[in-house]
Design an enzyme around this catalytic site. Structure first.
Site, PDB file in Angstrom:
ATOM      1  N   ARG A  48       0.805  -1.218   0.000  1.00 18.36           N
ATOM      2  CA  ARG A  48       0.000   0.000   0.000  1.00 18.36           C
ATOM      3  C   ARG A  48       0.837   1.267   0.000  1.00 18.36           C
ATOM      4  O   ARG A  48       0.498   2.239  -0.669  1.00 18.36           O
ATOM      5  CB  ARG A  48      -0.950  -0.023   1.195  1.00 18.36           C
ATOM      6  CG  ARG A  48      -1.978  -1.148   1.091  1.00 18.36           C
ATOM      7  CD  ARG A  48      -2.976  -1.093   2.217  1.00 18.36           C
ATOM      8  NE  ARG A  48      -3.965  -2.158   2.089  1.00 18.36           N
ATOM      9  CZ  ARG A  48      -5.004  -2.293   2.905  1.00 18.36           C
ATOM     10  NH1 ARG A  48      -5.187  -1.429   3.893  1.00 18.36           N
ATOM     11  NH2 ARG A  48      -5.859  -3.292   2.719  1.00 18.36           N
ATOM     12  N   ASP A 157     -15.328   9.563   8.819  1.00 17.51           N
ATOM     13  CA  ASP A 157     -14.250   8.625   8.510  1.00 17.51           C
ATOM     14  C   ASP A 157     -12.959   9.420   8.416  1.00 17.51           C
ATOM     15  O   ASP A 157     -12.972  10.630   8.128  1.00 17.51           O
ATOM     16  CB  ASP A 157     -14.520   7.888   7.194  1.00 17.51           C
ATOM     17  CG  ASP A 157     -13.732   6.584   7.098  1.00 17.51           C
ATOM     18  OD1 ASP A 157     -14.302   5.529   7.417  1.00 17.51           O
ATOM     19  OD2 ASP A 157     -12.541   6.629   6.726  1.00 17.51           O
TER      20      ASP A 157
END
Length: 305
Positions: A48, A157
């Site tokens: 990632r 979020d």
């Protein structure tokens, strides 16, 4: 091979993360977002964060971490955290909570509204938005007039990219998992965009939800209290100390007798059980609040509370 081949002219990058670099990554993730990265996650972390190195045209993880810690670039720090978080969700996930919402919570919420009160629900860690929209659709299906009441859902979020998806209210492919034909007919419009069949949440549902970026590990801007908090499959990424602190903050910001919903693999720590009582499968009610207003933050509310 000891190196990855350069892609699109970007510099070569080391094919492994050193123990020192991984320790730095784990320390930053814990400090900034309370995320715990076990050593077994090194391959995932490498995969990632390699995208961030390529985006910044950097050749090593140490260079990237030096930049991250020295520059004070909050945008890149957000990118770093976003890269390390998993955004897997679907509509009406763990459906027992939505059944509980409609069958048990709703009568209480309707009575509160009828008495002139307001109802506030928080989806903490809302990912792509399926959870808060599922909450809104559950309530509207049971009581359509709630769209005109003082009832709002705050959805937060840490990841700005998933929030952008959530705000758009547009879903396609696997993102539509969990929807029935009846739900689609009632709460979505269909279109064809960029070669994909796309479902868009109807305005009456979207108007009930406000999306905000929020790091649960940092100060919270909300002043008002919530009737229910959905925080599901989020605390599993935090260490025990962070979980305890978060549960205490939830107890503090919930109404007396307010509800907390956790994910299927999450349980309250013993040190906070005096604040909650079990009300169902991974569902809890506050027994009391704790006196720690400073822990909530003293900022003006930016959300719907």
């Amino acid at each position: 091979m000891s190196e990855l081949s350069p892609i699109n002219g970007h510099p070569k990058m080391a094919s492994a993360i050193s123990d020192r670099a991984f320790s730095r990554i784990a320390a930053i993730a814990a400090r900034e977002a309370g995320i715990v990265l076990a050593a077994s996650k090194v391959s995932m972390v490498k995969s990632r964060l390699t995208r961030r190195l390529r985006a910044l045209k950097m050749s090593s993880f140490d260079d990237y971490l030096d930049f991250l810690e020295a520059s004070g670039d909050r945008t890149e720090m957000n990118n770093f955290i976003s890269a390390l978080t998993t955004n897997v969700s679907h509509f009406f996930r763990e459906n027992h909570h939505f059944e509980y919402l409609a069958g048990t919570l709703l009568p209480h919420l309707k009575q509160k509204l009828a008495n002139g009160g307001k109802v506030r629900i928080w989806s903490a860690g809302c990912s792509n938005g399926q959870e808060p929209y599922s909450i809104a659709m559950t309530l509207l299906k049971a009581a359509p007039d709630l769209a005109q009441k003082d009832l709002k859902i705050l959805a937060t979020d840490i990841d700005p990219e998933v929030l952008a998806r959530a705000k758009s209210g547009q879903y396609f492919g696997s993102l539509t998992t969990g929807l029935t034909d009846q739900t689609i007919a009632s709460f979505f419009t269909k279109s064809h965009q960029d070669g994909e069949d796309t479902l868009t949440v109807t305005p009456n549902v979207r108007n009930m939800v406000s999306f905000r970026q929020l790091n649960l590990h940092a100060d919270w801007p909300m002043k008002g209290k919530f009737d229910a908090i959905f925080c599901r499959n989020v605390v599993i990424y935090f260490d025990e100390e962070t979980q305890i602190r978060l549960y205490k903050r939830y107890a503090n910001i919930l109404e007396p007798g307010g509800w907390l919903m956790l994910g299927h693999s999450e349980r309250l720590n013993e040190s906070v059980t005096q604040l909650f009582e079990s009300a169902g499968v991974t569902t809890y009610k506050t027994k009391q609040t704790i006196s720690s207003p400073a822990s909530i933050g003293a900022h003006e509310s930016k959300g719907p509370v």
